[in-house]
Design a protein around this motif. Structure first.
Motif, PDB file in Angstrom:
ATOM      1  N   VAL A 102       0.834  -1.197   0.000  1.00 36.30           N
ATOM      2  CA  VAL A 102       0.000   0.000   0.000  1.00 36.30           C
ATOM      3  C   VAL A 102       0.870   1.250   0.000  1.00 36.30           C
ATOM      4  N   SER A 103       2.021   1.170   0.655  1.00 39.70           N
ATOM      5  CA  SER A 103       2.914   2.333   0.680  1.00 39.70           C
ATOM      6  C   SER A 103       3.459   2.656  -0.705  1.00 39.70           C
ATOM      7  N   ASP A 104       3.531   1.639  -1.596  1.00 39.40           N
ATOM      8  CA  ASP A 104       3.987   1.867  -2.970  1.00 39.40           C
ATOM      9  C   ASP A 104       2.860   2.337  -3.871  1.00 39.40           C
ATOM     10  N   ASP A 105       1.708   1.689  -3.714  1.00 37.44           N
ATOM     11  CA  ASP A 105       0.580   1.978  -4.607  1.00 37.44           C
ATOM     12  C   ASP A 105      -0.721   1.692  -3.862  1.00 37.44           C
ATOM     13  N   PRO A 106      -1.327   2.695  -3.262  1.00 35.78           N
ATOM     14  CA  PRO A 106      -2.563   2.460  -2.490  1.00 35.78           C
ATOM     15  C   PRO A 106      -3.804   2.250  -3.351  1.00 35.78           C
ATOM     16  N   PHE A 107      -3.696   2.473  -4.685  1.00 39.01           N
ATOM     17  CA  PHE A 107      -4.866   2.411  -5.559  1.00 39.01           C
ATOM     18  C   PHE A 107      -4.929   1.097  -6.335  1.00 39.01           C
ATOM     19  N   SER A 108      -6.125   0.576  -6.466  1.00 42.13           N
ATOM     20  CA  SER A 108      -6.409  -0.556  -7.351  1.00 42.13           C
ATOM     21  C   SER A 108      -7.576  -0.140  -8.232  1.00 42.13           C
ATOM     22  N   VAL A 390      -3.737   1.130   8.069  1.00 41.17           N
ATOM     23  CA  VAL A 390      -4.517  -0.058   8.446  1.00 41.17           C
ATOM     24  C   VAL A 390      -4.139  -1.269   7.600  1.00 41.17           C
ATOM     25  N   VAL A 391      -3.868  -1.065   6.324  1.00 36.61           N
ATOM     26  CA  VAL A 391      -3.577  -2.160   5.390  1.00 36.61           C
ATOM     27  C   VAL A 391      -2.161  -1.978   4.851  1.00 36.61           C
ATOM     28  N   SER A 392      -1.371  -3.043   4.931  1.00 35.24           N
ATOM     29  CA  SER A 392       0.009  -2.945   4.433  1.00 35.24           C
ATOM     30  C   SER A 392       0.153  -3.512   3.025  1.00 35.24           C
ATOM     31  N   GLU A 393      -0.639  -4.553   2.677  1.00 33.89           N
ATOM     32  CA  GLU A 393      -0.525  -5.205   1.371  1.00 33.89           C
ATOM     33  C   GLU A 393      -1.907  -5.614   0.885  1.00 33.89           C
ATOM     34  N   TYR A 394      -2.005  -5.783  -0.435  1.00 34.51           N
ATOM     35  CA  TYR A 394      -3.256  -6.279  -1.017  1.00 34.51           C
ATOM     36  C   TYR A 394      -2.974  -6.962  -2.341  1.00 34.51           C
ATOM     37  N   ARG A 395      -3.895  -7.822  -2.736  1.00 31.55           N
ATOM     38  CA  ARG A 395      -3.898  -8.362  -4.099  1.00 31.55           C
ATOM     39  C   ARG A 395      -5.338  -8.549  -4.530  1.00 31.55           C
ATOM     40  N   LEU A 396      -5.633  -8.164  -5.746  1.00 32.17           N
ATOM     41  CA  LEU A 396      -6.962  -8.346  -6.329  1.00 32.17           C
ATOM     42  C   LEU A 396      -7.023  -9.746  -6.919  1.00 32.17           C
ATOM     43  N   ILE A 397      -8.036 -10.512  -6.536  1.00 34.57           N
ATOM     44  CA  ILE A 397      -8.186 -11.886  -6.998  1.00 34.57           C
ATOM     45  C   ILE A 397      -9.031 -11.872  -8.272  1.00 34.57           C
ATOM     46  N   GLY A 398      -8.426 -12.250  -9.394  1.00 31.82           N
ATOM     47  CA  GLY A 398      -9.133 -12.225 -10.670  1.00 31.82           C
ATOM     48  C   GLY A 398      -9.039 -10.872 -11.354  1.00 31.82           C
ATOM     49  N   TYR A 399      -9.835 -10.701 -12.400  1.00 30.72           N
ATOM     50  CA  TYR A 399      -9.842  -9.462 -13.204  1.00 30.72           C
ATOM     51  C   TYR A 399      -8.442  -9.171 -13.758  1.00 30.72           C
ATOM     52  N   ASN A 400      -7.712 -10.240 -14.103  1.00 32.67           N
ATOM     53  CA  ASN A 400      -6.323 -10.085 -14.543  1.00 32.67           C
ATOM     54  C   ASN A 400      -6.195  -9.244 -15.806  1.00 32.67           C
ATOM     55  N   ASN A 401      -7.175  -9.379 -16.720  1.00 34.25           N
ATOM     56  CA  ASN A 401      -7.086  -8.625 -17.975  1.00 34.25           C
ATOM     57  C   ASN A 401      -8.067  -7.457 -18.012  1.00 34.25           C
ATOM     58  N   ILE A 441       5.662  -9.387   1.195  1.00 34.19           N
ATOM     59  CA  ILE A 441       6.852  -8.692   0.698  1.00 34.19           C
ATOM     60  C   ILE A 441       7.602  -8.110   1.894  1.00 34.19           C
ATOM     61  N   ASP A 442       8.914  -8.286   1.918  1.00 36.24           N
ATOM     62  CA  ASP A 442       9.707  -7.755   3.027  1.00 36.24           C
ATOM     63  C   ASP A 442       9.539  -6.246   3.147  1.00 36.24           C
ATOM     64  N   GLU A 443       9.530  -5.789   4.384  1.00 37.41           N
ATOM     65  CA  GLU A 443       9.478  -4.354   4.628  1.00 37.41           C
ATOM     66  C   GLU A 443      10.787  -3.697   4.175  1.00 37.41           C
ATOM     67  N   ARG A 444      10.718  -2.419   3.860  1.00 35.12           N
ATOM     68  CA  ARG A 444      11.926  -1.682   3.504  1.00 35.12           C
ATOM     69  C   ARG A 444      12.846  -1.544   4.723  1.00 35.12           C
ATOM     70  N   ARG A 445      14.093  -1.695   4.493  1.00 38.81           N
ATOM     71  CA  ARG A 445      15.068  -1.532   5.583  1.00 38.81           C
ATOM     72  C   ARG A 445      15.048  -0.111   6.130  1.00 38.81           C
ATOM     73  N   TYR A 446      14.850   0.854   5.228  1.00 41.41           N
ATOM     74  CA  TYR A 446      14.951   2.245   5.639  1.00 41.41           C
ATOM     75  C   TYR A 446      13.593   2.934   5.772  1.00 41.41           C
ATOM     76  N   ASP A 448       9.515   4.112   5.251  1.00 39.48           N
ATOM     77  CA  ASP A 448       8.762   4.876   4.264  1.00 39.48           C
ATOM     78  C   ASP A 448       8.653   6.301   4.771  1.00 39.48           C
ATOM     79  N   ALA A 449       9.023   7.232   3.936  1.00 38.81           N
ATOM     80  CA  ALA A 449       9.019   8.638   4.358  1.00 38.81           C
ATOM     81  C   ALA A 449       7.612   9.189   4.524  1.00 38.81           C
ATOM     82  N   ARG A 450       6.624   8.551   3.868  1.00 39.40           N
ATOM     83  CA  ARG A 450       5.264   9.079   3.910  1.00 39.40           C
ATOM     84  C   ARG A 450       4.572   8.715   5.232  1.00 39.40           C
TER      85      ARG A 450
END
Length: 554
Positions: A102-108, A390-401, A441-446, A448-450
């Motif tokens: 989510v810190s990289d891309d909060p939008f789906s 609240v949410v650190s990671e997500y994946r959308l199931i399906g809708y690949n194309n 996915i591993d957390e960043r070592r340094y 997130d500035a946001r």
């Protein structure tokens, strides 16, 4: 050896059960037909269903034969090469959506999809005693093929409603599932606009057979009983060239339409683009301003002459922009070209179905005709923004194309999927909570500035955008999912079972530790009063039996 033959017998029993419900003739349809028509429909359906049953039982018996796995020295039940059904079906490859921080891309952001072809394709393979190819399984189509309870508050002024639900993930105790469901209003028959249909039927040599052109003749015949007398129907066929079999004709002249349908036969090569151009020409000729103008293409997808690929899609897009929609019906097996059909429906603002039986044809063209043929909302897009607090990671199931660029959500010029009357669209996200130690996915070592200083009580904002069937400016609606809703995470839904089943068939690594016995246990959540729920239960049972499993020492 006893276990081997027990499993084989069970597989054959399931294959037999899977077609038994097809024997029930739709009493509503028959009650509207004359006595000679009723006798003809019943006799024809029984004959075809008997042939389908014999085919399925024979194929299941051949493909469930026990063989020795020389690598392990033990017996396994393994799918065998079929001597009855050829395996040249073609499906487009898709790559599953990745896990995102989510810190990289909060939008789906994605376009909705109400196609259900994959559900029927998977059902057909399993009825034949075969596991489907991975690329034949489109997760969202298995989810959206199921019947769900209508959402409250729907009306002409509120054509779409949204519901969200948080659940525990059956295959991962460290994550949660967010379910987003849309439901479209279903008007009464009298409230529907007049329709201008062109039936475009592939009559090439590959369409010979009762499960191809024979099925379509019966399917379109029973569809007529659900049309309004003022609706018009035209009929075009194509093979080496195209032919207008019937000019636009009002449904009140039903006998003329039935005669035209019964006259059809198959033979020749496949010049689909010539037929599509002729069909659109007839649709423009009978165009109803403010009405439902639609070409219904029925084919096995084998396009080997004329325009193909992008050139064919561009022609369909031009007609879509002129107000003529395209619905695609796939039929046949052994040389079925799914990869050519799905893009046509997606770009023609229509839906894509696969007719594996006369029962499925009735569901699509009779009981589900409103959803198949009448668009309630067009260019429907969803954008979910997750709160990184609240949410650190997500994946959308399906809708690949069906993925869209985030900027496309607010761009009304960007085409997206449509929703028909009464249709339901469901999306599932697997999410990792920020306060959990678990991470895909591993957390960043340094770090997130946001930082996030507001809306700490919100888990996600879900934005819906759509247009009316007439077009114009889009409407946006927002729905907030609150953090407190995590306290009420409840049991799994039928949509979760369908998603888990599809992901297992697709060999998803996210379900690698979730076995078929656990998936079978989830079928208790299904409503077996619904035919599609019963189909799903039987498909899970059949797929579990078809898995290569060691049966122990000899």
């Amino acid at each position: 050896m006893k276990n081997v033959f027990t499993v084989t017998a069970l597989a054959l029993a399931i294959a037999a059960c899977s077609v038994s419900r097809d024997e029930a003739v739709d009493n509503t349809i028959l009650s509207q037909a004359s006595p000679p028509q009723r006798q003809e429909v019943v006799a024809e359906e029984k004959r075809v269903l008997k042939a389908e049953r014999e085919q399925q039982l024979l194929t299941a018996k051949q493909q469930m034969a026990p063989v020795v796995d020389m690598a392990s020295g033990s017996y396994r039940i393994m799918p065998q090469p079929s001597y009855v059904v050829e395996t040249r079906d073609t499906y487009s490859a898709t790559v599953d959506n990745p896990v995102k921080r989510v810190s990289d891309d909060p939008f789906s952001t994605f376009s909705v999809d109400v196609d259900t072809a994959s559900f029927s394709v998977v059902l057909r393979y399993l009825n034949e005693g075969r596991l489907p190819p991975v690329d034949a399984v489109r997760t969202e189509e298995l989810i959206n093929a199921l019947t769900y309870e209508p959402l409250p508050g729907l009306s002409a002024s509120q054509p779409l409603a949204m519901e969200t639900r948080l659940m525990k993930t059956p295959w991962n105790a460290n994550t949660r599932l967010l379910q987003v469901r849309l439901n479209a209003w279903e008007p009464e028959q009298a409230e529907l606009p007049d329709s201008n249909y062109v039936f475009l039927i592939d009559a090439s040599g590959s369409m010979q057979g009762e499960d191809r052109i024979g099925l379509l003749k019966r399917a379109f015949s029973v569809m007529l009983d659900r049309l309004k007398p003022s609706d018009t129907v035209a009929l075009v066929t194509y093979a080496s060239g195209s032919r207008t079999v019937l000019e636009p004709t009002e449904v009140k002249e039903k006998h003329r339409i039935l005669q035209a349908l019964q006259s059809l036969s198959a033979g020749g090569s496949t010049n689909a683009s010539d037929g599509i151009q002729r069909a659109y020409q007839l649709a423009r000729q009978a165009f109803i301003k403010g009405g439902n103008n639609r070409v219904i293409l029925a084919t096995d997808g084998d396009v080997n002459v004329g325009l193909r690929g992008e050139a064919l899609v561009e022609m369909i897009e031009r007609q879509r922009d002129a107000g003529i929609y395209l619905t695609v019906l796939g039929v046949g097996r052994g040389n079925y070209i799914d990869a050519q059909l799905e893009p046509l429906a997606n770009n023609g603002d229509g839906n894509y179905y696969y007719l594996d039986s006369f029962r499925e044809a009735r569901r699509v063209l009779v009981s589900g005709l409103k959803g198949t043929a009448y668009t309630l909302a067009k260019d429907v897009k969803l954008q979910v923004e997750f709160n990184p607090a609240v949410v650190s990671e997500y994946r959308l199931i399906g809708y690949n194309n069906r993925q869209l660029a985030h900027a496309d959500f607010n761009n009304d010029a960007k085409d997206a999927g449509d929703i028909g009357a009464g249709h339901t669209v469901t999306a599932l996200y697997e999410i990792t909570l920020a306060d959990s130690e678990y991470r895909f996915i591993d957390e960043r070592r340094y770090g997130d500035a946001r930082t996030v200083d507001k809306n700490q009580n919100e888990l996600a904002l879900i934005k819906l955008r759509y247009k009316s069937p007439e077009g114009g400016a889009s409407v946006r609606k927002d729905h907030v999912v609150y953090r407190r809703d995590l306290q009420h995470s409840d049991g799994v839904s039928a949509a979760v079972l369908a998603a888990g089943f599809a992901e297992k068939l697709r060999q998803s690594p996210y379900l690698a530790d979730f076995d078929w016995a656990q998936l079978l246990a989830m079928t208790s959540t299904l409503n077996l009063q619904q035919d599609d729920h019963t189909d799903l239960k039987r498909m899970v049972e059949s797929a579990a039996l078809l898995q290569p499993v060691k049966l122990g020492g000899m």
